[in-house]
Design a protein around this motif. Structure first.
Motif, short mmCIF file in Angstrom:
data_model
loop_
_atom_site.label_atom_id
_atom_site.label_comp_id
_atom_site.label_asym_id
_atom_site.label_seq_id
_atom_site.Cartn_x
_atom_site.Cartn_y
_atom_site.Cartn_z
N ALA A 1 -7.30 13.47 -4.86
CA ALA A 1 -7.56 13.19 -6.28
C ALA A 1 -6.35 13.55 -7.13
O ALA A 1 -5.98 12.80 -8.04
N ARG A 2 -5.73 14.66 -6.82
CA ARG A 2 -4.54 15.07 -7.59
C ARG A 2 -3.39 14.08 -7.39
O ARG A 2 -2.73 13.69 -8.34
N MET B 1 0.86 -1.19 0.00
CA MET B 1 0.00 0.00 0.00
C MET B 1 0.89 1.24 0.00
O MET B 1 1.81 1.34 0.81
N VAL B 2 0.60 2.19 -0.91
CA VAL B 2 1.41 3.41 -1.00
C VAL B 2 0.62 4.67 -0.63
O VAL B 2 1.21 5.73 -0.45
N TYR B 3 -0.70 4.54 -0.51
CA TYR B 3 -1.52 5.72 -0.20
C TYR B 3 -2.90 5.23 0.23
O TYR B 3 -3.36 4.19 -0.25
N ALA B 4 -3.55 5.97 1.11
CA ALA B 4 -4.92 5.64 1.51
C ALA B 4 -5.65 6.91 1.90
O ALA B 4 -5.04 7.88 2.36
N THR B 5 -6.96 6.91 1.71
CA THR B 5 -7.78 8.06 2.05
C THR B 5 -9.24 7.67 2.18
O THR B 5 -9.64 6.57 1.79
N LEU B 6 -10.04 8.59 2.69
CA LEU B 6 -11.49 8.43 2.71
C LEU B 6 -12.06 8.90 1.38
O LEU B 6 -11.52 9.80 0.75
N VAL B 7 -13.18 8.29 0.97
CA VAL B 7 -13.86 8.69 -0.27
C VAL B 7 -15.36 8.78 0.01
O VAL B 7 -15.84 8.45 1.09
N SER B 8 -16.09 9.22 -1.00
CA SER B 8 -17.56 9.18 -0.99
C SER B 8 -18.00 8.50 -2.27
O SER B 8 -17.67 8.95 -3.36
N THR C 1 -12.17 14.50 -8.23
CA THR C 1 -12.26 15.50 -7.18
C THR C 1 -13.72 15.85 -6.92
O THR C 1 -14.53 15.91 -7.84
N ALA C 2 -14.03 16.09 -5.64
CA ALA C 2 -15.32 16.68 -5.26
C ALA C 2 -15.00 17.90 -4.40
O ALA C 2 -14.66 17.76 -3.23
N VAL D 1 -16.64 7.83 -7.55
CA VAL D 1 -15.85 7.80 -6.33
C VAL D 1 -15.27 9.19 -6.13
O VAL D 1 -14.38 9.61 -6.86
N ASN D 2 -15.85 9.94 -5.19
CA ASN D 2 -15.42 11.31 -4.90
C ASN D 2 -14.21 11.30 -3.98
O ASN D 2 -14.17 10.56 -3.00
N LEU D 3 -13.25 12.17 -4.29
CA LEU D 3 -12.06 12.35 -3.45
C LEU D 3 -11.87 13.83 -3.14
O LEU D 3 -12.26 14.70 -3.92
#
Length: 193
Positions: free
Chosen positions: A175-176, A92-99, A152-153, A168-170
């Motif tokens: 997103a960038r 894993m190289v990155y993780a985040t919350l999404v909608s 992006t959102a 999938v909103n970030l």
């Protein structure tokens, strides 16, 4: 990540630990243990600090889905947890919350490749409905399942909860990062659990 302010309990489903801090939205916590009192899930995040699963967006390591080469880049979207993780093989190289998609606008599950990348473009949908939308210059968009995209959102801050019309909103910075990191036709695996 903590999804909304919460003060932990002393035990799973027990009384509030008044000595514990109130954890704030987007604060990262580590899960040390899991308990299942009744039909609930509780996480131990510190000594005598238990919080209900509904306050947490949890990321867990996933193995590459069948069809993804051992050292290939891929993106994992967990619809239950409302999280996204970027991988190279098993790392894993990155993780985040999404909608992801609201009921009636469910984000489709499955493994797909990104087929179109747009630095900034128009988005519209829900024609002839009360929730019609038209947005200009939506940045960092990667289409992976027909008209479903990672993007992006900038119009909401509801990450960690379903909020979209199927995409999938970030958050803009997430997103960038993802757009700049991902190879042209990166795999996107959307799963229900």
């Amino acid at each position: 990540w903590i999804l909304k302010p919460v003060q932990p309990s002393l035990t799973p489903a027990g009384e509030v630990n008044t000595e514990a801090p109130v954890y704030q939205r987007y604060e990262m916590v580590q899960i040390f243990a899991t308990e299942y009192p009744g039909d609930q899930v509780w996480y131990l995040i510190g000594q005598d600090q238990w919080i209900n699963q509904i306050y947490v967006g949890k990321v867990t390591l996933s193995a590459p889905p069948e069809g993804v080469a051992p050292e290939e880049a891929w993106i994992d979207v967990n619809l239950f947890e409302q999280t996204l993780a970027a991988y190279v093989g098993e790392r894993m190289v990155y993780a985040t919350l999404v909608s992801t998609g609201l009921p009636g606008w469910n984000t489709p599950t499955g493994l797909n490749r990104v087929w179109l990348r747009v630095t900034a473009g128009k988005m519209s949908g829900a024609y002839n409905r009360p929730d019609y939308y038209f947005l200009e210059d939506v940045p960092w968009t990667m289409y992976f399942n027909k008209d479903v995209a990672l993007h992006t959102a900038y119009w909401h801050d509801g990450f960690g909860y379903k909020h979209s019309h199927g995409c999938v909103n970030l958050a803009p910075l997430d997103a960038r990062w993802l757009f700049e990191w991902a190879p042209e036709n990166v795999w996107v695996n959307v799963r229900a659990d």
